[in-house]
Design a protein around this motif. Structure first.
Motif, mmCIF file in Angstrom:
data_model
loop_
_atom_site.group_PDB
_atom_site.id
_atom_site.type_symbol
_atom_site.label_atom_id
_atom_site.label_comp_id
_atom_site.label_asym_id
_atom_site.label_seq_id
_atom_site.Cartn_x
_atom_site.Cartn_y
_atom_site.Cartn_z
ATOM 1 N N PHE A 1 3.626 0.827 2.762
ATOM 2 C CA PHE A 1 3.404 -0.203 3.763
ATOM 3 C C PHE A 1 3.269 -1.560 3.099
ATOM 4 O O PHE A 1 2.467 -1.746 2.171
ATOM 5 C CB PHE A 1 2.140 0.087 4.572
ATOM 6 N N TRP B 1 9.531 5.206 4.363
ATOM 7 C CA TRP B 1 9.331 6.584 3.927
ATOM 8 C C TRP B 1 10.235 6.858 2.728
ATOM 9 O O TRP B 1 11.455 6.822 2.850
ATOM 10 C CB TRP B 1 9.683 7.548 5.061
ATOM 11 N N GLN C 1 0.571 5.339 1.323
ATOM 12 C CA GLN C 1 -0.235 6.228 2.152
ATOM 13 C C GLN C 1 0.101 7.666 1.827
ATOM 14 O O GLN C 1 1.244 8.099 1.965
ATOM 15 C CB GLN C 1 0.029 5.973 3.639
ATOM 16 N N ILE D 1 -5.696 -7.656 8.243
ATOM 17 C CA ILE D 1 -4.455 -7.355 7.550
ATOM 18 C C ILE D 1 -3.408 -6.940 8.592
ATOM 19 O O ILE D 1 -3.714 -6.145 9.490
ATOM 20 C CB ILE D 1 -4.637 -6.202 6.540
ATOM 21 N N TYR E 1 0.847 -1.188 0.000
ATOM 22 C CA TYR E 1 0.000 0.000 0.000
ATOM 23 C C TYR E 1 0.887 1.244 0.000
ATOM 24 O O TYR E 1 2.004 1.223 0.495
ATOM 25 C CB TYR E 1 -0.863 0.077 1.258
ATOM 26 N N PHE F 1 0.286 -5.144 9.233
ATOM 27 C CA PHE F 1 1.125 -4.186 8.539
ATOM 28 C C PHE F 1 2.537 -4.129 9.078
ATOM 29 O O PHE F 1 2.773 -4.305 10.283
ATOM 30 C CB PHE F 1 0.517 -2.781 8.651
ATOM 31 N N GLY F 2 3.476 -3.826 8.180
ATOM 32 C CA GLY F 2 4.819 -3.480 8.584
ATOM 33 C C GLY F 2 4.851 -2.039 9.068
ATOM 34 O O GLY F 2 3.830 -1.350 9.076
ATOM 35 N N GLU F 3 6.030 -1.569 9.446
ATOM 36 C CA GLU F 3 6.155 -0.237 10.030
ATOM 37 C C GLU F 3 6.314 0.860 8.997
ATOM 38 O O GLU F 3 6.331 2.026 9.349
ATOM 39 C CB GLU F 3 7.323 -0.207 11.019
ATOM 40 N N HIS G 1 -5.645 10.750 0.861
ATOM 41 C CA HIS G 1 -6.028 9.551 0.101
ATOM 42 C C HIS G 1 -6.117 8.305 0.970
ATOM 43 O O HIS G 1 -6.601 7.276 0.519
ATOM 44 C CB HIS G 1 -5.028 9.284 -1.024
ATOM 45 N N GLY G 2 -5.648 8.382 2.188
ATOM 46 C CA GLY G 2 -5.636 7.180 3.004
ATOM 47 C C GLY G 2 -4.654 6.170 2.449
ATOM 48 O O GLY G 2 -3.584 6.530 1.939
ATOM 49 N N LEU G 3 -4.999 4.905 2.519
ATOM 50 C CA LEU G 3 -4.154 3.840 1.979
ATOM 51 C C LEU G 3 -4.730 3.346 0.663
ATOM 52 O O LEU G 3 -5.927 3.072 0.570
ATOM 53 C CB LEU G 3 -4.075 2.660 2.951
#
Lengths: 112, 115
Positions: B90, B111, B37, B104, B35, B106-108, B41-43
């Motif tokens: 992500f 960036w 972010q 789901i 994904y 998620f990883g951290e 737009h969110g994810l």
């Protein structure tokens, strides 16, 4: 069209006050509903989800959400927030068996 | 319990360069996702994979390439980075697909800044 709306981009609140974060969706098929929380510089983690059964769902950290089918809403609530609840909260809706759509997020800012 | 590990966590690259974001999971989940972010737009789903050697496009796949030769790894490559690909990425996984009430994980995040 299938969509998820979080109208509030930011919600400021004082510590120990109640809070409600709003989530609405539009869909013509059955849905599964989620709230995820993202703490600063971290990934998202599941707060709670609604699959079926009781429309009031309890999650971690004292949060709860209520599924309202007639209003197509899944609002998140907490009766008394803490500083540590400061985070971004994402509503997500799974439309049938295929698609998961995230809302744009609501930043909860808790101040002393 | 390492879960999902993403690397690098922070990356600055120049326009036109190729960049690969790595993702490794220790749960043996069948499904993996990428994904992005972005504010407002969110994810948004870029690509997903149902199993090794099976990948499919998500909502915003243009400019990205994925592969999954092993169940535990799901790298994301930006073949020629553009400024519009500046984002937080992500990686995520789940036992089943992203529908039907599945959780789901998620990883951290990674960036990425493209200058």
């Amino acid at each position: 069209a299938q969509s998820v709306t979080q109208l509030d981009s930011q919600v400021p609140v004082f510590e120990e006050a109640p809070v409600e974060l709003r989530c609405n969706y539009s869909s013509s098929v059955s849905v599964y509903l989620f709230w995820y929380v993202q703490y600063p510089n971290q990934g998202l983690q599941l707060l709670l989800k609604y699959l079926s059964g009781s429309t009031l769902v309890k999650g971690i950290n004292g949060f709860e959400a209520e599924f309202n089918k007639s209003q197509t809403s899944f609002h998140l609530r907490k009766p008394s927030v803490h500083i540590s609840d400061t985070a971004e909260y994402f509503c997500a809706v799974s439309f049938g068996f295929q698609k998961l759509v995230f809302g744009t997020g609501t930043r909860l800012l808790v101040s002393p | 319990d390492a879960g999902i590990t993403q690397s690098p966590r922070y990356k600055i690259t120049e326009t036109g360069r190729q960049v690969t974001l790595m993702c490794h999971q220790t749960w043996s989940h069948s499904y993996m996702f990428w994904y992005r972010q972005d504010l407002g737009h969110g994810l948004r789903l870029i690509y997903y994979s149902a199993a090794a050697d099976i990948t499919d496009k998500g909502e915003v796949p243009d400019g990205y390439v994925v592969s999954r030769s092993k169940t535990e790894n799901f790298p994301l490559t930006l073949e020629s980075a553009t400024r519009s690909q500046t984002s937080v990425y992500f990686c995520a996984s789940s036992e089943e697909g992203q529908g039907a009430g599945n959780t789901i994980y998620f990883g951290e995040g990674s960036w990425l800044t493209v200058v």
